[in-house]
Motif scaffolding. Structure first.
Motif, PDB file in Angstrom:
ATOM      1  N   GLY A 303     -16.488  11.129   2.110  1.00  0.00           N
ATOM      2  CA  GLY A 303     -16.208  12.241   1.217  1.00  0.00           C
ATOM      3  C   GLY A 303     -14.765  12.470   0.883  1.00  0.00           C
ATOM      4  O   GLY A 303     -14.426  13.476   0.248  1.00  0.00           O
ATOM      5  N   HIS A 304     -13.870  11.552   1.270  1.00  0.00           N
ATOM      6  CA  HIS A 304     -12.452  11.731   0.975  1.00  0.00           C
ATOM      7  C   HIS A 304     -12.089  11.141  -0.389  1.00  0.00           C
ATOM      8  O   HIS A 304     -12.697  10.164  -0.842  1.00  0.00           O
ATOM      9  CB  HIS A 304     -11.594  11.090   2.071  1.00  0.00           C
ATOM     10  CG  HIS A 304     -11.612  11.855   3.349  1.00  0.00           C
ATOM     11  ND1 HIS A 304     -10.530  12.584   3.804  1.00  0.00           N
ATOM     12  CD2 HIS A 304     -12.582  12.034   4.272  1.00  0.00           C
ATOM     13  CE1 HIS A 304     -10.828  13.166   4.945  1.00  0.00           C
ATOM     14  NE2 HIS A 304     -12.078  12.844   5.260  1.00  0.00           N
ATOM     15  N   LEU A 305     -11.083  11.732  -1.008  1.00  0.00           N
ATOM     16  CA  LEU A 305     -10.574  11.312  -2.313  1.00  0.00           C
ATOM     17  C   LEU A 305      -9.181  10.722  -2.106  1.00  0.00           C
ATOM     18  O   LEU A 305      -8.299  11.371  -1.550  1.00  0.00           O
ATOM     19  CB  LEU A 305     -10.512  12.520  -3.251  1.00  0.00           C
ATOM     20  CG  LEU A 305      -9.871  12.336  -4.625  1.00  0.00           C
ATOM     21  CD1 LEU A 305     -10.631  11.304  -5.450  1.00  0.00           C
ATOM     22  CD2 LEU A 305      -9.833  13.671  -5.374  1.00  0.00           C
ATOM     23  N   TRP A 306      -8.983   9.478  -2.601  1.00  0.00           N
ATOM     24  CA  TRP A 306      -7.765   8.726  -2.307  1.00  0.00           C
ATOM     25  C   TRP A 306      -7.029   8.343  -3.585  1.00  0.00           C
ATOM     26  O   TRP A 306      -7.642   8.151  -4.631  1.00  0.00           O
ATOM     27  CB  TRP A 306      -8.100   7.454  -1.526  1.00  0.00           C
ATOM     28  CG  TRP A 306      -8.804   7.706  -0.235  1.00  0.00           C
ATOM     29  CD1 TRP A 306     -10.162   7.767  -0.036  1.00  0.00           C
ATOM     30  CD2 TRP A 306      -8.201   7.972   1.033  1.00  0.00           C
ATOM     31  NE1 TRP A 306     -10.431   8.047   1.278  1.00  0.00           N
ATOM     32  CE2 TRP A 306      -9.246   8.176   1.961  1.00  0.00           C
ATOM     33  CE3 TRP A 306      -6.883   8.047   1.463  1.00  0.00           C
ATOM     34  CZ2 TRP A 306      -9.001   8.455   3.303  1.00  0.00           C
ATOM     35  CZ3 TRP A 306      -6.636   8.318   2.808  1.00  0.00           C
ATOM     36  CH2 TRP A 306      -7.689   8.519   3.705  1.00  0.00           C
ATOM     37  N   HIS A 307      -5.686   8.203  -3.452  1.00  0.00           N
ATOM     38  CA  HIS A 307      -4.839   7.829  -4.581  1.00  0.00           C
ATOM     39  C   HIS A 307      -3.824   6.786  -4.141  1.00  0.00           C
ATOM     40  O   HIS A 307      -3.271   6.865  -3.034  1.00  0.00           O
ATOM     41  CB  HIS A 307      -4.091   9.058  -5.114  1.00  0.00           C
ATOM     42  CG  HIS A 307      -2.966   8.722  -6.049  1.00  0.00           C
ATOM     43  ND1 HIS A 307      -1.643   8.618  -5.634  1.00  0.00           N
ATOM     44  CD2 HIS A 307      -2.952   8.450  -7.391  1.00  0.00           C
ATOM     45  CE1 HIS A 307      -0.880   8.322  -6.661  1.00  0.00           C
ATOM     46  NE2 HIS A 307      -1.642   8.207  -7.735  1.00  0.00           N
ATOM     47  N   GLN A 308      -3.579   5.797  -5.010  1.00  0.00           N
ATOM     48  CA  GLN A 308      -2.545   4.799  -4.765  1.00  0.00           C
ATOM     49  C   GLN A 308      -1.787   4.548  -6.058  1.00  0.00           C
ATOM     50  O   GLN A 308      -2.401   4.388  -7.121  1.00  0.00           O
ATOM     51  CB  GLN A 308      -3.169   3.484  -4.282  1.00  0.00           C
ATOM     52  CG  GLN A 308      -2.160   2.390  -3.994  1.00  0.00           C
ATOM     53  CD  GLN A 308      -2.785   1.108  -3.465  1.00  0.00           C
ATOM     54  OE1 GLN A 308      -2.436   0.016  -3.905  1.00  0.00           O
ATOM     55  NE2 GLN A 308      -3.729   1.221  -2.517  1.00  0.00           N
ATOM     56  N   LEU A 309      -0.456   4.503  -5.968  1.00  0.00           N
ATOM     57  CA  LEU A 309       0.402   4.164  -7.096  1.00  0.00           C
ATOM     58  C   LEU A 309       0.927   2.751  -6.870  1.00  0.00           C
ATOM     59  O   LEU A 309       1.634   2.489  -5.902  1.00  0.00           O
ATOM     60  CB  LEU A 309       1.564   5.152  -7.216  1.00  0.00           C
ATOM     61  CG  LEU A 309       2.590   4.883  -8.312  1.00  0.00           C
ATOM     62  CD1 LEU A 309       1.929   4.881  -9.684  1.00  0.00           C
ATOM     63  CD2 LEU A 309       3.717   5.923  -8.259  1.00  0.00           C
ATOM     64  N   ARG A 310       0.579   1.842  -7.791  1.00  0.00           N
ATOM     65  CA  ARG A 310       0.864   0.434  -7.562  1.00  0.00           C
ATOM     66  C   ARG A 310       2.355   0.107  -7.655  1.00  0.00           C
ATOM     67  O   ARG A 310       2.797  -0.905  -7.129  1.00  0.00           O
ATOM     68  CB  ARG A 310       0.109  -0.432  -8.576  1.00  0.00           C
ATOM     69  CG  ARG A 310      -1.385  -0.440  -8.396  1.00  0.00           C
ATOM     70  CD  ARG A 310      -1.787  -0.937  -7.031  1.00  0.00           C
ATOM     71  NE  ARG A 310      -1.299  -2.306  -6.787  1.00  0.00           N
ATOM     72  CZ  ARG A 310      -1.216  -2.848  -5.589  1.00  0.00           C
ATOM     73  NH1 ARG A 310      -1.547  -2.163  -4.513  1.00  0.00           N
ATOM     74  NH2 ARG A 310      -0.782  -4.091  -5.459  1.00  0.00           N
ATOM     75  N   SER A 311       3.160   0.958  -8.296  1.00  0.00           N
ATOM     76  CA  SER A 311       4.575   0.655  -8.453  1.00  0.00           C
ATOM     77  C   SER A 311       5.412   1.065  -7.243  1.00  0.00           C
ATOM     78  O   SER A 311       6.613   0.819  -7.203  1.00  0.00           O
ATOM     79  CB  SER A 311       5.126   1.342  -9.710  1.00  0.00           C
ATOM     80  OG  SER A 311       4.961   2.744  -9.618  1.00  0.00           O
ATOM     81  N   GLU A 312       4.803   1.697  -6.241  1.00  0.00           N
ATOM     82  CA  GLU A 312       5.540   2.056  -5.043  1.00  0.00           C
ATOM     83  C   GLU A 312       5.910   0.804  -4.251  1.00  0.00           C
ATOM     84  O   GLU A 312       5.176  -0.197  -4.266  1.00  0.00           O
ATOM     85  CB  GLU A 312       4.720   3.002  -4.168  1.00  0.00           C
ATOM     86  CG  GLU A 312       4.535   4.387  -4.771  1.00  0.00           C
ATOM     87  CD  GLU A 312       3.723   5.300  -3.871  1.00  0.00           C
ATOM     88  OE1 GLU A 312       3.041   4.780  -2.965  1.00  0.00           O
ATOM     89  OE2 GLU A 312       3.773   6.515  -4.094  1.00  0.00           O
TER      90      GLU A 312
END
Length: 343
Positions: A303-312
């Motif tokens: 039930g968790h919502l995740w985010h990733q920014l590829r330019s990091e």
């Protein structure tokens, strides 16, 4: 709102829909309860799946805001609108609603161009849905004032395949009225076409050795996403083993080139050995582009919502609720996001 904002819309296990915004400075806005603010009764029209698309203004269609497209527990599609300037939510009248029959999975994109060389520009809203029986349909409406904002009849796409999920993306070329369409079939393959309305090019397989590569060893593909950006055409998927993957197709002087599937829970920095950031078993994925780069969002089975920014420098998934907002609004099961739109 400035172009470098990312909109994220998620569905929770009780049928709720929640919206938040990320700026380059972090998560700037607490979750909206979308159904409540739009005056929709979740007991009658709770969400089964959710999609969103951002509309930025043009000369022929100056309205700016966010479309949210829902498959609902009532078996009807529902299109909502968030006004960009006031942050308020609306439902359109009945003849402005999509006409899919019993959608189970949904996708949305805005495709646009500006008038060029004396020709008429356009803004289109493109929707796709997988129905209860695995059929894939697409439809669109012309968002210019002359278009009347009325949907045409849905067109069934690739009737010989049973689908389980779908995504669409507007073209990255302002002079091309082309929408990217991907679907995960019931046998775990990723199918890709482009076109619009009733005209679609023949499908090809993204998970093919001649393209992004075969993912059979990882349990096949259960969810898909596509994002068209100036840096290339980005394909994402979730495999049966709960991993989320990214591959990119770019144009070259001699044709096209593929970067093969990359496991997004593995990260490297300055050539160092890969570091694994295993955050759980993924079951959905979505992608969008802002001025910061390519954003990936997804949900896991806990039930968790995740985010990733590829330019990091060291790209990894971070929990939107716990790390980003410090706000737990429920058990997320599906998500979509919207950024700049096609450029």
């Amino acid at each position: 709102m400035p172009d470098n904002y990312l909109h994220v819309v998620g569905r929770t296990s009780n049928g709720g829909v929640f919206h938040t915004i990320r700026s380059p400075f972090g998560w700037t806005k607490p979750f909206d309860n979308v159904l409540t603010q739009a005056g929709v009764d979740p007991a009658l029209n709770g969400a089964v799946d959710v999609a969103c698309a951002r509309r930025t203004p043009t000369d022929i269609a100056p309205l700016e805001g966010l479309y949210v497209f829902l498959a609902t527990s009532a078996g009807l599609p529902l299109l909502l609108w968030r006004d960009e300037h006031f942050g308020t939510w609306f439902t359109g009248n009945q003849n402005q609603q999509p006409t899919f029959s019993r959608p189970r999975r949904v996708a949305a994109a805005v495709n646009r161009s500006w008038p060029e060389k004396g020709q008429q520009g356009y803004v289109d809203l493109d929707l796709a849905a997988v129905t209860d029986n695995g059929s894939l349909f697409a439809e669109f409406r012309d968002e210019s004032p002359a278009g009347g904002q009325v949907f045409g009849a849905p067109n069934r796409v690739k009737p010989t395949v049973s689908f389980r999920s779908v995504d669409v993306s507007g073209s990255s070329k302002i002079d091309s009225r082309v929408v990217q369409l991907v679907g995960a079939s019931a046998d775990g393959r990723m199918h890709w076409s482009h076109g619009q309305g009733g005209t679609w090019d023949p499908f090809t397989l993204v998970d093919d050795p001649a393209a992004a590569g075969d993912l059979t060893a990882h349990g096949g593909i259960i969810d898909v996403a596509v994002n068209s950006s100036p840096s290339g055409l980005h394909f994402l998927c979730v495999t049966g083993d709960g991993h989320v993957w990214l591959a990119t197709q770019t144009g070259t002087a001699t044709g096209t080139s593929w970067t093969k599937w990359k496991d997004l829970e593995l990260s490297t920095y300055l050539g160092l050995p890969a570091v694994e950031f295993d955050v759980g078993t993924f079951n959905s994925v979505a992608a969008a582009t802002t001025s910061e780069g390519l954003h990936i969002v997804g949900t896991t089975t806990n039930g968790h919502l995740w985010h990733q920014l590829r330019s990091e420098p060291l790209s990894r998934f971070r929990d939107v609720e716990l790390v980003g907002l410090g706000q737990d609004v429920g058990h997320f099961t599906a998500v979509d996001c919207a950024g700049l739109g096609p450029e």
